[in-house]
Design an enzyme around this catalytic site. Sequence first.
Site: not given
Ligand code: PAF
Length: 285
Positions: A30-31, A34, A36-37, A62, A148, A150-151
């Site tokens: 979602m931009g 950091h 982690g991404h 979401q 990740g 984390k989620d």
């Molecule tokens: O974890 C996220 O950044 C968001 O939930 C995802 C998986 C990109 C879906 O919008």
Amino acid sequence: MEVHRTAEGMRAWSGAQRSAGRRVGFVPTMGCLHEGHLSLVRVAKERGCDAVAASIFVNPTQFGPGEDFAKYPREEARDLDLLKGEGVAAVFLPGVAEMYPDGDQTIVEVTNLSKGLCGASRPGHFRGVATVVAKLLLVASAHVAVFGEKDFQQLAVIRRMARDLHIDVEIVGAPIVREADGLAMSSRNRYLEGEDRQAARCLYKGLCRARDLFDAGARDPEKLTAVVRARILSEPRAMLEYVEVRDPATLSPVRVPSDHVTILVAARVGPARLIDNITLGGQST
Ligand code: PAF
């Protein structure tokens, strides 16, 4: 690095990579990127992907009413620079109308895994995640998609959704990346300032206490959650939402002593809702 704002353009990029014999990796985000991404991009490469794409889309479905959709940080230019620096070959950057075309009526819901944990306080959240990730995976048509850990609940929902819908992609979970003091990296850490930022450490500190107990032989889920709960409740700026012991593979509640568990926690600290988890007895993060 190519930037595609339409599903058609993105799908054409992916098709061309596949035709050229490249293994396509995909990192949905979602931009507000950091470390982690960026680690997810590296994991895709470690998995043998020689053409890695990312997406940046702040998905409205979401976010619940009253949540932070409007103020969620958007930093397109900076994000694109970071992805380019990481060797990402293409970025999918759709607008809301591209992802949810006029009159759209299709939702994806992973029924049981979306209940409980974060699903309890964020009704509809995982429906929004499953719906958008299904769309993103179908557009990106990657061999591997990285998310990740984390989620943790999100990852379980996405794995189930991809399997149930026969989406031909390998879903890979990547370890949590932490700040020097242990706080799990998150775009929402931006909301934390001063004493709230200090207080936010209580989630990981609580999980570390549970890990110490586990390492000393404790297996009773009640005891493991009790130390996490106590640590978070001792922090006046934190409001505990849940701490639970779950099976890392199935996400089912663990009620009897077990040698392999994941402890998941959510708490609100100041303006931020934070989540974290630790897996014990297996590959820990
Ligand atoms: O974890 C996220 O950044 C968001 O939930 C995802 C998986 C990109 C879906 O919008």
